[in-house]
Write a protein that holds these residues in place. Sequence first.
Motif, short mmCIF file in Angstrom:
data_model
loop_
_atom_site.label_atom_id
_atom_site.label_comp_id
_atom_site.label_asym_id
_atom_site.label_seq_id
_atom_site.Cartn_x
_atom_site.Cartn_y
_atom_site.Cartn_z
N ARG A 100 0.86 -1.19 0.00
CA ARG A 100 0.00 0.00 0.00
C ARG A 100 0.89 1.23 0.00
NH1 ARG A 100 -3.86 0.16 4.87
NH2 ARG A 100 -5.26 -1.06 3.55
N GLN A 101 0.66 2.11 -0.98
CA GLN A 101 1.44 3.35 -1.11
C GLN A 101 2.95 3.07 -1.06
OE1 GLN A 101 -0.03 6.00 1.93
NE2 GLN A 101 -1.97 6.36 0.88
N ASN A 102 3.34 2.08 -1.85
CA ASN A 102 4.75 1.70 -2.01
C ASN A 102 5.38 1.12 -0.75
OD1 ASN A 102 4.94 2.48 -4.76
ND2 ASN A 102 5.14 4.63 -4.13
N ASN A 103 4.54 0.78 0.25
CA ASN A 103 5.04 0.14 1.46
C ASN A 103 4.50 -1.29 1.54
OD1 ASN A 103 6.46 2.42 2.61
ND2 ASN A 103 4.45 3.30 3.05
N TRP A 104 5.37 -2.24 1.82
CA TRP A 104 4.93 -3.62 1.95
C TRP A 104 4.32 -3.82 3.34
CZ3 TRP A 104 4.24 -6.42 -2.13
CH2 TRP A 104 5.02 -6.20 -3.26
N SER A 111 1.24 -4.56 12.84
CA SER A 111 1.91 -5.76 12.34
C SER A 111 1.26 -6.33 11.08
CB SER A 111 1.95 -6.83 13.43
OG SER A 111 0.64 -7.20 13.81
N GLY A 112 0.05 -5.84 10.75
CA GLY A 112 -0.63 -6.33 9.54
C GLY A 112 -1.75 -7.31 9.81
N SER A 162 -1.15 -8.19 -3.56
CA SER A 162 -0.32 -7.61 -4.61
C SER A 162 0.42 -8.71 -5.37
CB SER A 162 0.69 -6.62 -4.01
OG SER A 162 0.03 -5.62 -3.26
N GLU A 163 0.80 -9.74 -4.62
CA GLU A 163 1.47 -10.90 -5.21
C GLU A 163 1.02 -12.15 -4.46
OE1 GLU A 163 5.70 -10.52 -5.25
OE2 GLU A 163 5.66 -8.46 -6.03
N GLY A 208 4.58 -7.32 9.43
CA GLY A 208 4.07 -7.87 8.18
C GLY A 208 4.56 -9.25 7.81
N GLN A 209 5.31 -9.89 8.69
CA GLN A 209 5.85 -11.21 8.41
C GLN A 209 5.47 -12.21 9.49
OE1 GLN A 209 10.08 -9.89 7.77
NE2 GLN A 209 9.88 -11.11 5.90
#
Length: 260
Positions: A11-15, A38-39, A54-55, A217-218
């Motif tokens: 989102r907005q070039n941030n993973w 943390s996502g 996105s992927e 995010g992981q």
Amino acid sequence: MFEFEDVWFKRQNNWILKEINWQVKAGERWGILGLNGSGKTTLMQLINGYMWASEGKITVFDQVFGQTSLPDLRQSIGWVSSALQQRLYEHETAEEIVASGRFATIGLHVKATEELMETAKEQLRLSGGAHLIGKGYEICSQGQRQLILIARALMAQPKLLILDEPCTGLDLVAKRNLLNHIEEIAKNSPMTTLLYITHHTEELLPCFDKMLLLKEGQIVAKGATHDLLTKESLSAFLGEPINFERQVDGQVTTYLNRKS
């Protein structure tokens, strides 16, 4: 129930999410623990199809996203989240909001039959919300709104129930009552897959026997709760030493081990 295969979300070039690989089977009960940012909520919105990866590849109920009808799929998912709470129509009554759960829609877009509304009222009663029947959603407290959302989520007898930080904003009594209700749901619905998202270890009830740790995010770790909900594992996850207390009922409380 669902599977993430090498899923990334930007989102907005941030993973926001990175390299998510996770499989959940029918009837499993997962606690998802992560700090703010943390996502966690993004992960749940991907499961519901409110956001697109996105992927990578996401499969829910053997349906690959991008090749299935999301409205039909959502009718088998019960979702309780502050993100959803903000989208509901405040002018509706508690039972009208619960009834909309049958169709997984925001608001009722079909004529509400007497049978539908009676079923919604009964679901409220079963959820401990008999006193909310006829009450406008806009004047309900935070705890009452969470109860309504859970009743709404259960309206369609979902295969998958997602509880995204349901205790946010609740006082101690309301929080205890809600956790007791969730424990009853787990006990009485053995075939329903449950996901409970939180950043408070004390909310992870004993029924959540599987656990996922999410950080920046992981996925840091996933597996059996009794292996991950330990002083050593949580200290490594939080990056600070903690004190660890396991209560008689199996719930866990953690404290940062600050030097005086």
